[in-house]
Design an enzyme around this catalytic site. Structure first.
Site, PDB file in Angstrom:
ATOM      1  N   THR A  40       0.835  -1.203   0.000  1.00  0.00           N
ATOM      2  CA  THR A  40       0.000   0.000   0.000  1.00  0.00           C
ATOM      3  C   THR A  40       0.873   1.258   0.000  1.00  0.00           C
ATOM      4  O   THR A  40       0.575   2.241  -0.683  1.00  0.00           O
ATOM      5  CB  THR A  40      -0.920   0.002   1.253  1.00  0.00           C
ATOM      6  OG1 THR A  40      -1.693  -1.189   1.223  1.00  0.00           O
ATOM      7  CG2 THR A  40      -1.830   1.209   1.279  1.00  0.00           C
ATOM      8  N   HIS A  43       2.066   1.883  -3.431  1.00  0.00           N
ATOM      9  CA  HIS A  43       1.037   2.541  -4.252  1.00  0.00           C
ATOM     10  C   HIS A  43       1.013   4.044  -3.976  1.00  0.00           C
ATOM     11  O   HIS A  43       0.906   4.858  -4.898  1.00  0.00           O
ATOM     12  CB  HIS A  43      -0.358   1.969  -3.959  1.00  0.00           C
ATOM     13  CG  HIS A  43      -0.542   0.555  -4.418  1.00  0.00           C
ATOM     14  ND1 HIS A  43      -0.436   0.189  -5.739  1.00  0.00           N
ATOM     15  CD2 HIS A  43      -0.818  -0.589  -3.744  1.00  0.00           C
ATOM     16  CE1 HIS A  43      -0.648  -1.114  -5.858  1.00  0.00           C
ATOM     17  NE2 HIS A  43      -0.872  -1.621  -4.646  1.00  0.00           N
ATOM     18  N   CYS A 107     -16.433  -2.491   8.538  1.00  0.00           N
ATOM     19  CA  CYS A 107     -17.165  -1.252   8.835  1.00  0.00           C
ATOM     20  C   CYS A 107     -17.072  -0.309   7.630  1.00  0.00           C
ATOM     21  O   CYS A 107     -15.974  -0.006   7.166  1.00  0.00           O
ATOM     22  CB  CYS A 107     -16.564  -0.561  10.071  1.00  0.00           C
ATOM     23  SG  CYS A 107     -17.234   1.094  10.355  1.00  0.00           S
ATOM     24  N   ILE A 175       2.834 -11.765   3.166  1.00  0.00           N
ATOM     25  CA  ILE A 175       1.610 -12.294   3.793  1.00  0.00           C
ATOM     26  C   ILE A 175       1.465 -13.788   3.510  1.00  0.00           C
ATOM     27  O   ILE A 175       1.126 -14.577   4.404  1.00  0.00           O
ATOM     28  CB  ILE A 175       0.372 -11.489   3.343  1.00  0.00           C
ATOM     29  CG1 ILE A 175       0.604  -9.987   3.632  1.00  0.00           C
ATOM     30  CG2 ILE A 175      -0.873 -11.962   4.074  1.00  0.00           C
ATOM     31  CD1 ILE A 175      -0.517  -9.077   3.173  1.00  0.00           C
ATOM     32  N   ASP A 195       4.960 -19.769  -6.327  1.00  0.00           N
ATOM     33  CA  ASP A 195       5.351 -18.395  -6.656  1.00  0.00           C
ATOM     34  C   ASP A 195       6.210 -18.446  -7.913  1.00  0.00           C
ATOM     35  O   ASP A 195       6.741 -19.510  -8.256  1.00  0.00           O
ATOM     36  CB  ASP A 195       6.119 -17.728  -5.485  1.00  0.00           C
ATOM     37  CG  ASP A 195       6.068 -16.202  -5.542  1.00  0.00           C
ATOM     38  OD1 ASP A 195       6.573 -15.615  -6.529  1.00  0.00           O
ATOM     39  OD2 ASP A 195       5.508 -15.576  -4.623  1.00  0.00           O
ATOM     40  N   ARG A 200      11.557 -15.970  -3.045  1.00  0.00           N
ATOM     41  CA  ARG A 200      10.380 -16.144  -2.196  1.00  0.00           C
ATOM     42  C   ARG A 200      10.068 -17.614  -1.960  1.00  0.00           C
ATOM     43  O   ARG A 200       9.617 -17.986  -0.876  1.00  0.00           O
ATOM     44  CB  ARG A 200       9.216 -15.380  -2.790  1.00  0.00           C
ATOM     45  CG  ARG A 200       9.528 -13.894  -2.580  1.00  0.00           C
ATOM     46  CD  ARG A 200       8.481 -12.962  -2.922  1.00  0.00           C
ATOM     47  NE  ARG A 200       8.765 -11.703  -2.229  1.00  0.00           N
ATOM     48  CZ  ARG A 200       8.005 -10.637  -2.319  1.00  0.00           C
ATOM     49  NH1 ARG A 200       6.927 -10.674  -3.073  1.00  0.00           N
ATOM     50  NH2 ARG A 200       8.311  -9.547  -1.654  1.00  0.00           N
TER      51      ARG A 200
HETATM   52  P1  NAD Z   1       3.363  -9.294  -2.744  1.00  0.00           P
HETATM   53  O1  NAD Z   1       3.034  -8.545  -3.965  1.00  0.00           O
HETATM   54  O2  NAD Z   1       4.692  -9.137  -2.123  1.00  0.00           O
HETATM   55  O3  NAD Z   1       3.108 -10.861  -2.978  1.00  0.00           O
HETATM   56  C1  NAD Z   1       2.534 -11.394  -4.105  1.00  0.00           C
HETATM   57  C2  NAD Z   1       3.366 -12.588  -4.544  1.00  0.00           C
HETATM   58  O4  NAD Z   1       2.693 -13.268  -5.604  1.00  0.00           O
HETATM   59  C3  NAD Z   1       4.751 -12.215  -5.076  1.00  0.00           C
HETATM   60  O5  NAD Z   1       5.766 -12.931  -4.381  1.00  0.00           O
HETATM   61  C4  NAD Z   1       4.682 -12.630  -6.549  1.00  0.00           C
HETATM   62  O6  NAD Z   1       5.933 -13.081  -7.064  1.00  0.00           O
HETATM   63  C5  NAD Z   1       3.658 -13.762  -6.479  1.00  0.00           C
HETATM   64  N1  NAD Z   1       3.073 -14.148  -7.779  1.00  0.00           N
HETATM   65  C6  NAD Z   1       3.007 -13.444  -8.941  1.00  0.00           C
HETATM   66  N2  NAD Z   1       2.401 -14.175  -9.898  1.00  0.00           N
HETATM   67  C7  NAD Z   1       2.067 -15.368  -9.328  1.00  0.00           C
HETATM   68  C8  NAD Z   1       1.425 -16.540  -9.804  1.00  0.00           C
HETATM   69  N3  NAD Z   1       0.963 -16.619 -11.059  1.00  0.00           N
HETATM   70  N4  NAD Z   1       1.251 -17.578  -8.957  1.00  0.00           N
HETATM   71  C9  NAD Z   1       1.701 -17.507  -7.670  1.00  0.00           C
HETATM   72  N5  NAD Z   1       2.312 -16.407  -7.173  1.00  0.00           N
HETATM   73  C10 NAD Z   1       2.496 -15.362  -7.979  1.00  0.00           C
HETATM   74  O7  NAD Z   1       2.242  -8.888  -1.724  1.00  0.00           O
HETATM   75  P2  NAD Z   1       1.882  -9.109  -0.172  1.00  0.00           P
HETATM   76  O8  NAD Z   1       2.260  -7.882   0.574  1.00  0.00           O
HETATM   77  O9  NAD Z   1       2.302 -10.422   0.382  1.00  0.00           O
HETATM   78  O10 NAD Z   1       0.315  -9.094  -0.392  1.00  0.00           O
HETATM   79  C11 NAD Z   1      -0.314 -10.113  -1.128  1.00  0.00           C
HETATM   80  C12 NAD Z   1      -1.596  -9.627  -1.763  1.00  0.00           C
HETATM   81  O11 NAD Z   1      -2.549  -9.292  -0.753  1.00  0.00           O
HETATM   82  C13 NAD Z   1      -1.466  -8.367  -2.625  1.00  0.00           C
HETATM   83  O12 NAD Z   1      -2.324  -8.507  -3.746  1.00  0.00           O
HETATM   84  C14 NAD Z   1      -1.983  -7.272  -1.712  1.00  0.00           C
HETATM   85  O13 NAD Z   1      -2.509  -6.181  -2.443  1.00  0.00           O
HETATM   86  C15 NAD Z   1      -3.068  -7.999  -0.986  1.00  0.00           C
HETATM   87  N6  NAD Z   1      -3.470  -7.477   0.328  1.00  0.00           N
HETATM   88  C16 NAD Z   1      -4.758  -7.661   0.678  1.00  0.00           C
HETATM   89  C17 NAD Z   1      -5.212  -7.261   1.922  1.00  0.00           C
HETATM   90  C18 NAD Z   1      -6.622  -7.495   2.280  1.00  0.00           C
HETATM   91  O14 NAD Z   1      -7.050  -7.030   3.352  1.00  0.00           O
HETATM   92  N7  NAD Z   1      -7.381  -8.210   1.460  1.00  0.00           N
HETATM   93  C19 NAD Z   1      -4.327  -6.657   2.831  1.00  0.00           C
HETATM   94  C20 NAD Z   1      -2.994  -6.492   2.449  1.00  0.00           C
HETATM   95  C21 NAD Z   1      -2.567  -6.909   1.194  1.00  0.00           C
HETATM   96 ZN    ZN Z   2     -18.830   0.530  11.864  1.00  0.00          ZN
END
Ligand code: NAD
Ligand code: ZN
Length: 341
Positions: A40, A43, A107, A175, A195, A200
């Site tokens: 984030t 971004h 929320c 994550i 991955d 990783r």
């Molecule tokens: P990150 O971008 O570091 O991890 C994503 C991983 O996916 C990378 O290691 C990348 O190499 C891998 N990847 C790419 N293509 C792939 C494929 N085809 N198959 C398997 N793996 C592949 O991000 P992060 O910080 O670990 O976050 C993971 C995701 O969760 C992101 O999309 C982020 O935006 C999202 N996120 C969601 C929430 C939520 O509340 N829903 C909160 C935080 C982050």
């Molecule tokens: Zn609320």
């Protein structure tokens, strides 16, 4: 105080001297020791379309942190000066239907630190006392500082049934890596991690994945370990459309797909074949459940069965914000943190 600020509507952060935050009667002032850097923040740094639509500069950025309480407002009863704490960065209204039915994580009035109000890439942050989470004495500020993304992983994994399960984790970013360690501690029978990135996958092995595969190898490995049926649970942690299709393809009939990864643009899904006729359940993950996820996280850390520290690979001072963002973008890092003070 020193703070990383999104000063104007454009790329980059600026390290600036800004006034210390003032606390309200129901807030506490925390001296930040460690802070996690997250996608984030990238971004917001790059000032992409999402950031342009959401963030109103000037604002102090950052939302993952831990530190010491240095002052408390007059209405605060259960947090004291000197407490070692982290905090839930989603500030909710506490009054709406969702908040009052145990679903504050969705929320509609959520305001996020470092996005909607001043954040934690600074020497001090003001937080509502209700959001503060006490750290056990043996939890370091580093680990305290990554409770937010770790909590996302706990929420994703533990809202599925993990004991005995076969699990596919698509995406081994920070994550996904935490989630592998959690599934291991929670008794998954087999963890297959996928991955595109070798660094990783190596971290995934260290966190306890039984198999680490490239996406094109996942199907064969899943079939081999599940008698051709597919895994019980997929944790989708990449947000990449091809991985999301793979999640639907490799979960078994009647299985569960936990969706955390956020696709950048709308994508097409064949609901008839990918979802409905497979009888699967899809769960959309938003942040951390307040506060069941937090209690689970603290108890797993207390048990000693779950250790997130191998995921932390890079540490920087606030002065090196550009390097920290670059480390994340390179894909060669696990979790990146700022050592603030
Ligand atoms: P990150 O971008 O570091 O991890 C994503 C991983 O996916 C990378 O290691 C990348 O190499 C891998 N990847 C790419 N293509 C792939 C494929 N085809 N198959 C398997 N793996 C592949 O991000 P992060 O910080 O670990 O976050 C993971 C995701 O969760 C992101 O999309 C982020 O935006 C999202 N996120 C969601 C929430 C939520 O509340 N829903 C909160 C935080 C982050
Ligand atoms: Zn609320």
């Amino acid at each position: 105080m020193k703070a990383l600020v999104k000063e104007t509507a454009g790329p980059g952060f600026k390290l600036k001297d800004v006034p210390e935050p003032k606390i309200r009667d129901d807030e506490v002032l925390i001296r930040v020791r460690c802070a996690g850097v997250c996608g984030t923040d990238v971004h917001i740094y790059e000032w992409d379309e999402w950031a342009r639509g959401r963030v109103k500069p000037p604002i102090v950025v950052g939302h993952e942190f831990a530190g010491e309480v240095v002052a408390v407002g007059s209405l605060v009863r259960d947090v004291s000066e000197g407490d070692r704490v982290t905090a839930e960065g989603h500030i909710v209204d506490g009054r709406c239907l969702l908040c009052r039915t145990g679903n504050a994580h969705v929320c509609p009035h959520t305001r996020i630190i470092g996005v909607d109000r001043d954040g934690c890439f600074a020497e001090y942050i003001a937080m509502p006392a209700v959001n503060v989470w006490q750290l056990d004495d043996n939890v370091s500020f580093e680990v305290g500082g990554i409770h937010d993304p770790m909590g996302n992983a706990f929420h994703t994994a533990l809202t599925a049934v993990i004991p005995g399960a076969t699990v596919l984790v698509t995406g081994c970013g920070p994550i996904g890596l935490f989630a592998i360690g959690i599934c291991n501690a929670a008794g998954a029978s087999r963890i297959i991690a996928s991955d595109v990135n070798d660094t990783r996958l190596e971290l995934a092995r260290r966190m306890g994945a039984d198999d680490t595969v490239k996406p094109h190898e996942a199907e064969a490995v899943v079939k081999r370990h599940t008698a051709g049926l597919g895994v019980d649970v997929v944790l989708e942690m990449s947000g990449v459309p091809s991985a999301i299709h793979q999640a639907f393809a490799l979960v078994r009939v009647g299985g569960r797909v936990q969706m955390l990864g956020i696709p950048a643009t709308p994508m097409e899904v064949n609901f008839a074949t990918e979802v409905i006729f497979k009888g699967i359940t899809i769960y959309g993950v938003v942040g951390r459940r307040m506060y069941d996820t937090w209690h689970q996280m603290t108890r797993f850390l207390r048990s000693g069965e779950f250790d997130p520290t191998p995921v932390i690979t890079h540490r920087f001072p606030l002065e090196d914000a550009d390097e920290a963002i670059h480390a994340i973008k390179s894909g060669e890092a696990g979790k990146v943190i700022f050592e603030v003070s």
